[in-house]
Motif scaffolding. Sequence first.
Motif, short mmCIF file in Angstrom:
data_model
loop_
_atom_site.label_atom_id
_atom_site.label_comp_id
_atom_site.label_asym_id
_atom_site.label_seq_id
_atom_site.Cartn_x
_atom_site.Cartn_y
_atom_site.Cartn_z
N VAL A 168 4.62 1.86 1.72
CA VAL A 168 5.43 2.73 1.30
C VAL A 168 5.10 4.06 1.36
CG1 VAL A 168 6.89 3.61 -0.61
CG2 VAL A 168 6.44 1.07 -0.48
N ARG A 169 5.53 5.15 2.33
CA ARG A 169 5.11 6.46 2.48
C ARG A 169 6.24 7.10 1.61
NH1 ARG A 169 6.49 9.72 7.02
NH2 ARG A 169 7.23 7.89 8.14
N ALA A 170 5.47 8.11 0.75
CA ALA A 170 6.57 8.92 0.03
C ALA A 170 6.77 10.23 1.20
CB ALA A 170 5.75 9.48 -1.04
N LEU A 171 8.09 10.58 0.93
CA LEU A 171 8.53 12.02 1.68
C LEU A 171 8.33 13.40 0.65
CD1 LEU A 171 11.33 10.58 3.73
CD2 LEU A 171 8.83 11.06 4.60
N PRO A 172 8.39 14.38 1.08
CA PRO A 172 8.22 15.68 0.22
C PRO A 172 9.20 15.51 -1.01
CG PRO A 172 7.68 16.31 2.41
CD PRO A 172 8.18 14.88 2.47
N ASP A 173 10.43 15.09 -0.67
CA ASP A 173 11.33 15.17 -1.55
C ASP A 173 11.13 13.95 -2.71
OD1 ASP A 173 13.12 16.66 -0.42
OD2 ASP A 173 14.35 15.35 0.43
N ALA A 174 10.19 13.11 -2.78
CA ALA A 174 9.86 12.30 -3.66
C ALA A 174 9.07 13.12 -4.84
CB ALA A 174 8.68 11.16 -3.29
N ALA A 175 8.68 14.16 -4.73
CA ALA A 175 8.19 14.93 -5.90
C ALA A 175 9.18 15.37 -6.93
CB ALA A 175 7.28 16.25 -5.23
N SER A 176 10.04 15.68 -6.52
CA SER A 176 11.10 16.23 -7.45
C SER A 176 12.03 15.07 -7.67
CB SER A 176 12.09 17.37 -6.97
OG SER A 176 12.58 17.23 -5.68
N ALA A 177 11.90 14.04 -7.17
CA ALA A 177 13.19 12.96 -7.41
C ALA A 177 12.97 12.16 -8.69
CB ALA A 177 13.06 11.68 -6.28
N SER A 178 14.01 11.81 -9.24
CA SER A 178 13.93 10.93 -10.74
C SER A 178 13.50 9.51 -10.17
CB SER A 178 15.24 10.87 -11.24
OG SER A 178 16.23 10.16 -10.54
N TYR A 179 13.04 8.80 -11.20
CA TYR A 179 12.81 7.68 -11.07
C TYR A 179 13.70 6.70 -10.56
CZ TYR A 179 10.40 2.97 -12.71
OH TYR A 179 9.93 1.70 -12.75
N ALA A 180 14.95 6.87 -11.03
CA ALA A 180 16.03 5.99 -10.57
C ALA A 180 16.32 6.21 -9.25
CB ALA A 180 17.25 6.35 -11.26
N ARG A 181 16.30 7.54 -8.81
CA ARG A 181 16.45 7.77 -7.26
C ARG A 181 15.39 7.23 -6.50
NH1 ARG A 181 16.31 13.17 -4.03
NH2 ARG A 181 17.02 12.15 -1.90
N LEU A 182 14.03 7.22 -6.96
CA LEU A 182 13.11 6.58 -6.05
C LEU A 182 13.26 4.98 -5.89
CD1 LEU A 182 9.71 8.09 -7.38
CD2 LEU A 182 10.64 8.26 -5.27
N GLY A 241 1.06 -1.33 -0.22
CA GLY A 241 0.10 0.06 -0.03
C GLY A 241 0.78 1.15 0.18
N PHE A 242 0.35 2.29 -0.57
CA PHE A 242 1.11 3.52 -0.54
C PHE A 242 0.49 4.83 0.22
CE2 PHE A 242 1.52 0.80 -3.97
CZ PHE A 242 3.00 0.68 -4.38
N VAL A 243 1.22 5.59 0.79
CA VAL A 243 0.71 6.68 1.41
C VAL A 243 1.55 8.06 0.59
CG1 VAL A 243 0.79 7.85 3.50
CG2 VAL A 243 0.45 5.56 3.58
N VAL A 244 0.75 8.90 0.14
CA VAL A 244 1.38 10.13 -0.34
C VAL A 244 0.76 11.11 0.23
CG1 VAL A 244 2.07 11.13 -2.36
CG2 VAL A 244 2.07 8.82 -2.30
N SER A 245 1.21 12.06 1.08
CA SER A 245 0.32 13.10 1.61
C SER A 245 0.41 14.22 0.78
CB SER A 245 0.71 13.47 3.08
OG SER A 245 1.97 13.86 2.96
N LYS A 246 -0.34 15.37 1.20
CA LYS A 246 -0.47 16.55 0.52
C LYS A 246 0.87 17.48 0.74
CE LYS A 246 -5.36 17.42 0.77
NZ LYS A 246 -6.26 18.23 0.95
N ALA A 247 1.63 17.06 1.68
CA ALA A 247 3.19 17.45 1.74
C ALA A 247 3.79 17.26 0.52
CB ALA A 247 3.81 17.22 2.86
N VAL A 248 3.45 16.36 -0.06
CA VAL A 248 4.35 15.95 -1.34
C VAL A 248 3.98 16.95 -2.53
CG1 VAL A 248 4.78 14.19 -2.94
CG2 VAL A 248 4.63 13.46 -0.48
N GLY A 249 2.80 17.30 -2.60
CA GLY A 249 2.47 18.18 -3.59
C GLY A 249 0.81 18.30 -3.98
N GLY A 250 0.55 18.86 -5.07
CA GLY A 250 -0.78 18.92 -5.36
C GLY A 250 -1.38 17.46 -5.98
N ALA A 251 -2.64 17.33 -6.11
CA ALA A 251 -3.18 16.21 -6.77
C ALA A 251 -2.21 15.30 -7.93
CB ALA A 251 -4.43 16.16 -7.08
N VAL A 252 -1.85 16.16 -8.93
CA VAL A 252 -0.96 15.76 -10.09
C VAL A 252 0.19 15.13 -9.59
CG1 VAL A 252 0.06 16.17 -12.28
CG2 VAL A 252 -2.17 17.09 -11.42
#
Length: 149
Positions: A113-127, A74-85
């Motif tokens: 897996v919980r995404a942190l705010p830095d995930a918004a600008s991270a590349s696919y390879a870094r994720l 399961g995945f948790v991606v909060s609003k701290a990561v960014g907008g809906a898109v």
Amino acid sequence: MLAAAQRLRRSDDFAAAIRGGRRSGRGTVVVHLDLAGSPDAPDPAENTAAPNRAAREPAQADGAGRQPAPSRAGFVVSKAVGGAVVRNKVRRRLRHLVRERLAGLPAGATLVVRALPDAASASYARLGADLDAALHTALAPRKPGRRSR
């Protein structure tokens, strides 16, 4: 996309994995891995801190032809990561990365897996690299002398 049997949907399942699982974080993600339902997990009777763990364990394989429970994610991606898109983009990337790695987890394992705010600008390879490092740490045996949560 993950198969229906591999997805976490209920908040109780998310909470159980977060409370009872091992946590490991990297720059863009935090992984919570609960091995309670896997065959190589410690015996729940030994753990007195979680009395209803047996109630949430998936069915084990037996001679009647039942298959062991699949690993679920399961995945948790909060609003701290960014907008809906942005959140949906991060969730899609993580889902694709986890799908490739789910077969390597023990049967019956629950992964959040919980995404942190830095995930918004991270590349696919870094994720992918952060996810691999976090999973490796969460799967590693615990060192003696460390307290369990």
